[in-house]
Design a protein around this motif. Structure first.
Motif, mmCIF file in Angstrom:
data_model
loop_
_atom_site.group_PDB
_atom_site.id
_atom_site.type_symbol
_atom_site.label_atom_id
_atom_site.label_comp_id
_atom_site.label_asym_id
_atom_site.label_seq_id
_atom_site.Cartn_x
_atom_site.Cartn_y
_atom_site.Cartn_z
ATOM 1 N N ASP A 83 0.851 -1.186 0.000
ATOM 2 C CA ASP A 83 0.000 0.000 0.000
ATOM 3 C C ASP A 83 0.884 1.231 0.000
ATOM 4 O O ASP A 83 1.849 1.312 0.759
ATOM 5 C CB ASP A 83 -0.905 0.038 1.238
ATOM 6 C CG ASP A 83 -1.988 -1.027 1.214
ATOM 7 O OD1 ASP A 83 -2.355 -1.478 0.113
ATOM 8 O OD2 ASP A 83 -2.464 -1.408 2.300
ATOM 9 N N LEU A 89 -3.942 13.270 -3.967
ATOM 10 C CA LEU A 89 -4.184 12.495 -5.189
ATOM 11 C C LEU A 89 -5.058 13.315 -6.127
ATOM 12 O O LEU A 89 -6.016 13.952 -5.691
ATOM 13 C CB LEU A 89 -4.908 11.187 -4.856
ATOM 14 C CG LEU A 89 -4.053 10.022 -4.434
ATOM 15 C CD1 LEU A 89 -4.927 8.858 -3.980
ATOM 16 C CD2 LEU A 89 -3.147 9.578 -5.550
ATOM 17 N N LYS A 95 -6.750 4.049 -12.253
ATOM 18 C CA LYS A 95 -5.781 3.090 -11.701
ATOM 19 C C LYS A 95 -4.774 2.607 -12.743
ATOM 20 O O LYS A 95 -3.601 2.434 -12.437
ATOM 21 C CB LYS A 95 -6.503 1.887 -11.102
ATOM 22 C CG LYS A 95 -7.244 2.195 -9.834
ATOM 23 C CD LYS A 95 -7.826 0.956 -9.196
ATOM 24 C CE LYS A 95 -8.892 0.359 -10.088
ATOM 25 N NZ LYS A 95 -9.687 -0.681 -9.442
ATOM 26 N N CYS A 109 -1.468 -0.082 -10.527
ATOM 27 C CA CYS A 109 -2.332 -0.018 -9.343
ATOM 28 C C CYS A 109 -3.524 -0.957 -9.542
ATOM 29 O O CYS A 109 -4.149 -0.959 -10.592
ATOM 30 C CB CYS A 109 -2.810 1.428 -9.168
ATOM 31 S SG CYS A 109 -3.852 1.699 -7.746
ATOM 32 N N ASP A 112 -7.611 1.401 -5.169
ATOM 33 C CA ASP A 112 -7.392 2.764 -4.681
ATOM 34 C C ASP A 112 -8.521 3.183 -3.767
ATOM 35 O O ASP A 112 -9.657 2.803 -3.961
ATOM 36 C CB ASP A 112 -7.240 3.752 -5.842
ATOM 37 C CG ASP A 112 -8.520 3.939 -6.620
ATOM 38 O OD1 ASP A 112 -9.113 5.015 -6.525
ATOM 39 O OD2 ASP A 112 -8.943 2.997 -7.328
ATOM 40 N N ASP A 113 -8.150 3.934 -2.748
ATOM 41 C CA ASP A 113 -9.098 4.552 -1.835
ATOM 42 C C ASP A 113 -8.743 6.034 -1.829
ATOM 43 O O ASP A 113 -7.892 6.473 -1.060
ATOM 44 C CB ASP A 113 -8.987 3.934 -0.444
ATOM 45 C CG ASP A 113 -10.009 4.498 0.535
ATOM 46 O OD1 ASP A 113 -10.612 5.552 0.232
ATOM 47 O OD2 ASP A 113 -10.194 3.899 1.600
ATOM 48 N N THR A 114 -9.356 6.782 -2.737
ATOM 49 C CA THR A 114 -8.977 8.187 -2.884
ATOM 50 C C THR A 114 -9.326 9.017 -1.649
ATOM 51 O O THR A 114 -8.704 10.039 -1.405
ATOM 52 C CB THR A 114 -9.618 8.809 -4.139
ATOM 53 O OG1 THR A 114 -11.034 8.567 -4.105
ATOM 54 C CG2 THR A 114 -9.036 8.203 -5.403
ATOM 55 N N LEU A 119 -3.141 3.769 -2.302
ATOM 56 C CA LEU A 119 -3.117 3.020 -3.555
ATOM 57 C C LEU A 119 -2.538 1.643 -3.248
ATOM 58 O O LEU A 119 -1.581 1.526 -2.491
ATOM 59 C CB LEU A 119 -2.233 3.727 -4.581
ATOM 60 C CG LEU A 119 -2.600 5.170 -4.909
ATOM 61 C CD1 LEU A 119 -1.554 5.778 -5.832
ATOM 62 C CD2 LEU A 119 -3.976 5.241 -5.543
ATOM 63 N N THR A 120 -3.101 0.588 -3.844
ATOM 64 C CA THR A 120 -2.652 -0.774 -3.581
ATOM 65 C C THR A 120 -2.057 -1.377 -4.846
ATOM 66 O O THR A 120 -2.611 -1.218 -5.936
ATOM 67 C CB THR A 120 -3.824 -1.642 -3.090
ATOM 68 O OG1 THR A 120 -4.370 -1.039 -1.919
ATOM 69 C CG2 THR A 120 -3.372 -3.053 -2.755
#
Length: 145
Positions: A83, A89, A95, A109, A112-114, A119-120
């Motif tokens: 992560d 961002l 992604k 990527c 993603d959790d903006t 980012l994973t």
């Protein structure tokens, strides 16, 4: 332009234990500073003989910036989830346009959790007999970062 304030906690006998600086600037960029152990040099000019100079870089608060990686190390071979936490961002992030470069290869990527800026990625890791460091670099292809 900006201001600097300092608070020093002294141990028994007057030896400094900790110095806490609050640095405020109106613009970003490098700034050279000097710190001396005196509140008023006009009262005790000898304190200026103990000054320490250093450079501090005020970062642009609106710039895209990586603030962390998790995990910081790994010992398995195969696929490793990592992560990357990013400040600021860009809106509308796609992604497939985000690449994590880790030297010999890279990964796109896959999550993603903006809202939290996380980012994973899943990166391949190769078996090795020795530990080593890897330099990571995040590229946001659409924004040119």
């Amino acid at each position: 332009g900006g201001t600097t304030t300092a608070l020093a906690n002294a141990a028994k006998g007057g030896s400094p234990m900790e110095v806490i600086l609050t640095l405020t600037a109106t613009t970003h960029g490098a700034s050279s500073m000097t710190l001396a152990p005196c509140e008023d040099p006009s009262v005790n000019a000898d304190c200026l003989n103990k000054e320490v100079s250093f450079d501090f870089n005020f970062l642009d608060p609106n710039a895209v910036r990586v603030t962390g990686f998790f995990p910081l190390s790994e010992y398995v071979s195969g696929r490793t989830k990592i992560d990357v936490t990013v400040k600021n961002l860009p809106a509308g992030l796609v992604k497939s346009q985000v690449v994590l470069d880790f030297g010999a290869s890279n990964a796109t990527c896959n999550g993603d959790d903006t809202a939290t800026g996380v980012l994973t990625f899943e990166i391949p890791t190769e078996p090795t007999a020795t530990a080593g460091a890897v330099s990571l670099r995040l590229h946001l292809l659409a924004s040119g970062e």
